[in-house]
Design an enzyme around this catalytic site. Structure first.
Site, PDB file in Angstrom:
ATOM      1  N   HIS A  74      -5.822   2.681   0.939  1.00 15.09           N
ATOM      2  CA  HIS A  74      -5.060   3.828   1.456  1.00 15.09           C
ATOM      3  C   HIS A  74      -5.766   4.518   2.639  1.00 15.09           C
ATOM      4  O   HIS A  74      -5.153   4.777   3.672  1.00 15.09           O
ATOM      5  CB  HIS A  74      -4.832   4.871   0.363  1.00 15.09           C
ATOM      6  CG  HIS A  74      -4.218   4.311  -0.885  1.00 15.09           C
ATOM      7  ND1 HIS A  74      -3.251   3.331  -0.866  1.00 15.09           N
ATOM      8  CD2 HIS A  74      -4.428   4.587  -2.198  1.00 15.09           C
ATOM      9  CE1 HIS A  74      -2.910   3.039  -2.123  1.00 15.09           C
ATOM     10  NE2 HIS A  74      -3.608   3.776  -2.932  1.00 15.09           N
ATOM     11  N   ASP A 105       0.908  -1.137   0.000  1.00 13.17           N
ATOM     12  CA  ASP A 105       0.000   0.000   0.000  1.00 13.17           C
ATOM     13  C   ASP A 105       0.951   1.190   0.000  1.00 13.17           C
ATOM     14  O   ASP A 105       1.514   1.538   1.040  1.00 13.17           O
ATOM     15  CB  ASP A 105      -0.878   0.011   1.251  1.00 13.17           C
ATOM     16  CG  ASP A 105      -1.896   1.131   1.182  1.00 13.17           C
ATOM     17  OD1 ASP A 105      -1.498   2.268   0.856  1.00 13.17           O
ATOM     18  OD2 ASP A 105      -3.081   0.894   1.431  1.00 13.17           O
ATOM     19  N   HIS A 106       1.163   1.782  -1.183  1.00  9.30           N
ATOM     20  CA  HIS A 106       2.281   2.728  -1.279  1.00  9.30           C
ATOM     21  C   HIS A 106       2.110   3.941  -0.365  1.00  9.30           C
ATOM     22  O   HIS A 106       3.082   4.611  -0.034  1.00  9.30           O
ATOM     23  CB  HIS A 106       2.537   3.139  -2.733  1.00  9.30           C
ATOM     24  CG  HIS A 106       1.566   4.147  -3.260  1.00  9.30           C
ATOM     25  ND1 HIS A 106       0.383   3.798  -3.845  1.00  9.30           N
ATOM     26  CD2 HIS A 106       1.598   5.504  -3.275  1.00  9.30           C
ATOM     27  CE1 HIS A 106      -0.269   4.894  -4.204  1.00  9.30           C
ATOM     28  NE2 HIS A 106       0.446   5.946  -3.877  1.00  9.30           N
TER      29      HIS A 106
HETATM   30  C1  BG6 Z   1      -3.325   4.618  -6.531  1.00  7.61           C
HETATM   31  C2  BG6 Z   1      -4.657   4.709  -7.225  1.00  7.61           C
HETATM   32  O1  BG6 Z   1      -3.305   3.556  -5.628  1.00  7.61           O
HETATM   33  O2  BG6 Z   1      -3.090   5.829  -5.827  1.00  7.61           O
HETATM   34  C3  BG6 Z   1      -4.714   5.905  -8.153  1.00  7.61           C
HETATM   35  O3  BG6 Z   1      -4.883   3.521  -7.967  1.00  7.61           O
HETATM   36  C4  BG6 Z   1      -4.357   7.159  -7.406  1.00  7.61           C
HETATM   37  O4  BG6 Z   1      -6.001   6.044  -8.747  1.00  7.61           O
HETATM   38  C5  BG6 Z   1      -3.047   6.981  -6.655  1.00  7.61           C
HETATM   39  O5  BG6 Z   1      -4.241   8.212  -8.343  1.00  7.61           O
HETATM   40  C6  BG6 Z   1      -2.774   8.166  -5.763  1.00  7.61           C
HETATM   41  O6  BG6 Z   1      -1.504   8.024  -5.245  1.00  7.61           O
HETATM   42  P1  BG6 Z   1      -0.612   9.289  -4.962  1.00  7.61           P
HETATM   43  O7  BG6 Z   1       0.609   8.743  -4.328  1.00  7.61           O
HETATM   44  O8  BG6 Z   1      -0.384   9.950  -6.286  1.00  7.61           O
HETATM   45  O9  BG6 Z   1      -1.429  10.151  -4.054  1.00  7.61           O
END
Ligand code: BG6
Length: 498
Positions: free
Chosen positions: A250, A187-188
C-alpha cells in the site's frame, strides 16, 4: 447503466475460491450487490463461490444476504438483491481434490449456456497464499485457464510472496499458465477514491503540478495509522509485520503515485511505467541509513477509546517474545531530478491513537524578510490528501488577520467530509471488480512494480530480523515510539496532525 456493447464485453462467470471466507463476505459480495444497485453489473453474469463446507445454494445465499445487510454501503433493495441472489451458486470442493476441478468445469459450461456468458471467466483467489499455486495448477491441468474466443482473468489478493524470492517463484508459476496481462494483483488502496484522485489533483491543477518538486516541497509525509490491533489475524500478522503488511504494497503504491512523472497518456502501461520508475529510484539503504532512518515499533498495553487493550505479545496466536513490528516509520529519498533532497517520511502502525490515512505535502518556507521576521512564526503551506476516514483535500495558507494591523493567520480550507465507512471500503472493491470485468488493469500492481517493492522492502526486513529491538516500545493508543518523532525532529520537522 451500461450499454449493450459493454454488457457483451463484460459478460462473465466470476469464480471465487474462498467463497465462505471473510473477504468474500465482508467485501466481495457487498461490492457485487452495490454494482447491481448502481446498474453496473452486466446482464449476462453469474457467480460461483467455492468452499470446503457442505451447503446448498439456498443456505449460501442466505449467508450472503446477511453479509450484505451488515456490510453494504447501500441498504437492501429487494429487487437488487433478488437479481444478485439468483445468479449466485455454491460449489463444494477441496482445492487439493482434482475431481473438484472437473466438477467446476462442467458446472461452468452449464452456466455459460444458461447465462450466455460466452466462456469469459474471472478466477478470484480469495484464499490464503499457500493455495495460490495449487489452484492455478488445478485450473491449468483441467484446462480451465483458457477458453477459445473468450477472456480469462486471474485475480490475486496480497500477500504476493513474502520476499523477493518467493514472489518471483510465485510469479513464475502464475506465468506458466496466465500471461501478465491477465493477472490482476489486488492492492485495495488503489481502489480508494482519494488515491485515484492524486493524479487528477496533480495533473489537472497548474497550482499544484508547477510546484510539485524539490524546488518548492520541503517534505512529504504518508501516514496510514490504525486504532485496530491484529484482532483474530495474529497467525498471519506474526509472519508478516507492518513492513510486509502495509509498506511493501500500500505505502509504496501511494508513494509512487505521489512522486511519479506525468505519464505520456492515461493508458494503463504508461501509468504503471512511471510508477515503477519511482520505486526503482528510491535510495539504497546503507547500514548507516538503516540505523538512522528506520524506526520499528511494537505496541504494549494501553488504552483505546477509553478501554484498556492488551499488548501485541498478549494477542491471540502471538508468541510472548514476538519480535514482529506493528509499527514502522522511515525516511527515504527518491534519487531523481524532481525529488533529490526532499525527504519522504512514511509511517504505519496498529493500535495507534487514531485511524487515519493521509498524505501531507509540506511546502518550503519563504525567506524571513518581510512578514516573517521577528515575532511572526511562519506556518508552512500544507496540502493534505485525506484518504480516510475523512475523504478530500485540506489546504493551509496564510492571510492577514482582519482585525489587527499586520498579523498573519494560518487559514485552512478543507473540502473533506467524514465518511465512517471509508476504512477498507466496499467502494474500493466495487471499483476494482468493475475494472477487472472491463479489463482495465490500471489500478492493479504490475509484476515489475511488485518486484521492485520487494527489493526495497527485503533490505529493511532483513535489518529488522537481524537486530534486537527493545519491544514493546509504544503504548497502544499513542502515535508510536519516541524515535519516530526524533526521525523528523533532528531536522527541525514534525509529523503534521491536521
Ligand atoms: C490490509 C492489511 O491490507 O489493509 C490490514 O492486511 C490493514 O492489516 C488493512 O488493517 C487496512 O486497510 P484499510 O482499507 O482498512 O485502511
Amino acid at each position: 447503466m451500461i450499454n449493450e456493447e459493454t454488457n457483451r464485453n463484460l459478460s462473465a462467470i466470476m469464480v471465487i475460491f474462498g467463497g465462505t471466507g471473510d473477504l468474500t463476505h465482508r467485501k466481495l459480495m457487498p461490492a457485487l450487490y452495490n454494482l447491481v444497485y448502481d446498474g453496473l453489473l452486466p446482464e449476462n453474469f453469474a457467480v460461483v463461490a467455492i468452499g470446503r463446507k457442505n451447503k446448498t445454494d439456498r443456505q449460501y445465499r442466505d449467508e450472503v444476504l446477511d453479509s450484505i445487510n451488515k456490510y453494504s454501503r447501500n441498504k437492501l433493495d429487494v429487487c437488487c438483491w433478488e437479481r444478485l441472489r439468483d445468479i449466485i451458486y455454491y460449489l463444494q470442493f477441496d482445492f487439493t481434490d482434482q475431481e473438484g476441478y472437473e466438477k467446476l468445469k462442467n458446472f461452468l459450461k452449464e452456466l455459460d449456456e444458461k447465462y450466455n456468458t460466452g466462456g469469459n471467466r474471472v478466477f478470484y483467489l480469495a484464499v490464503a497464499p499457500e493455495y495460490f499455486e495449487l489452484i492455478v495448477q488445478g485450473l491449468s491441468e483441467h484446462k480451465l485457464a483458457h477458453q477459445d474466443g473468450a477472456w480469462t482473468r486471474l485475480v490475486i489478493e496480497k500477500p504476493f510472496g513474502r520476499d523477493l524470492n518467493t514472489a518471483r517463484r510465485l510469479n513464475n508459476k502464475l506465468n506458466e499458465v496466465f500471461d501478465e496481462s491477465s493477472i490482476y494483483r489486488i492492492d485495495h488502496y488503489l481502489g480508494k477514491e482519494m488515491i485515484q484522485n492524486i493524479m487528477v489533483l496533480r495533473f489537472c491543477n497548474t497550482v499544484f503540478e508547477s510546484l510539485w518538486s524539490n524546488k518548492y516541497i520541503d517534505n512529504v509525509q504518508i501516514s496510514l495509522c490504525e486504532k485496530n490491533g491484529v484482532g483474530t489475524r495474529g497467525g498471519y500478522y506474526e509472519n508478516s509485520g507492518a513492513m510486509r503488511d502495509m509498506v511493501q504494497n500500500h505505502i509504496l503504491q501511494i508513494l509512487s503515485m505521489v512522486a511519479m512523472e506525468p505519464p505520456v497518456n492515461l493508458k494503463t502501461e504508461s501509468i504503471r511505467t512511471e510508477k515503477l520508475k519511482v520505486i526503482q529510484a528510491i535510495e539504497n539503504f546503507t547500514d548507516e541509513k538503516l540505523r538512522n532512518n528506520v524506526v520499528f515499533g511494537q505496541y504494549g498495553r494501553g488504552i483505546i477509546d477509553g478501554q484498556p487493550v492488551v499488548a501485541y505479545r498478549e494477542e491471540e496466536n502471538i508468541p510472548p517474545k514476538s519480535t514482529t513490528e506493528t509499527f514502522v516509520a522511515l525516511k527515504l529519498h527518491i534519487n531523481n531530478f524532481r525529488w533529490a533532497g526532499t525527504p519522504f517520511y512514511i509511517r504505519t502502525g496498529k493500535r495507534m491513537a487514531k485511524t487515519s490515512s493521509e498524505i501531507v505535502i509540506q511546502f518550503k518556507d519563504l525567506p524571513d524578510i518581510l512578514y516573517f521576521k521577528e515575532g511572526h512564526v511562519q506556518v508552512p503551506n500544507l496540502l493534505v490528501i485525506r484518504i480516510q476516514p475523512n475523504v478530500g483535500v485540506f489546504f493551509q495558507f496564510n492571510t492577514k488577520d482582519f482585525s489587527t494591523y499586520n498579523d498573519i493567520v494560518s487559514t485552512k480550507m478543507d473540502t473533506s467530509y467524514y465518511n465512517p465507512t471509508a476504512g477498507n471500503t466496499p467502494e474500493a472493491y466495487e471499483r476494482l471488480i468493475y475494472d477487472i470485468l472491463r479489463g482495465d488493469a490500471t489500478l492493479f500492481s504490475r509484476w515489475d512494480e511488485v518486484e521492485a517493492s520487494w527489493i526495497f522492502a527485503d533490505k529493511i526486513i532483513e535489518y529488522r530480523t537481524n537486530k534486537k529491538f527493545d519491544f514493546p516500545n509504544y503504548y497502544a493508543g499513542s502515535m508510536g515510539p519516541a524515535k519516530a518523532f526524533e526521525l523528523l525532529a533532528v531536522s527541525g520537522r514534525k509529523w503534521w496532525e491536521v
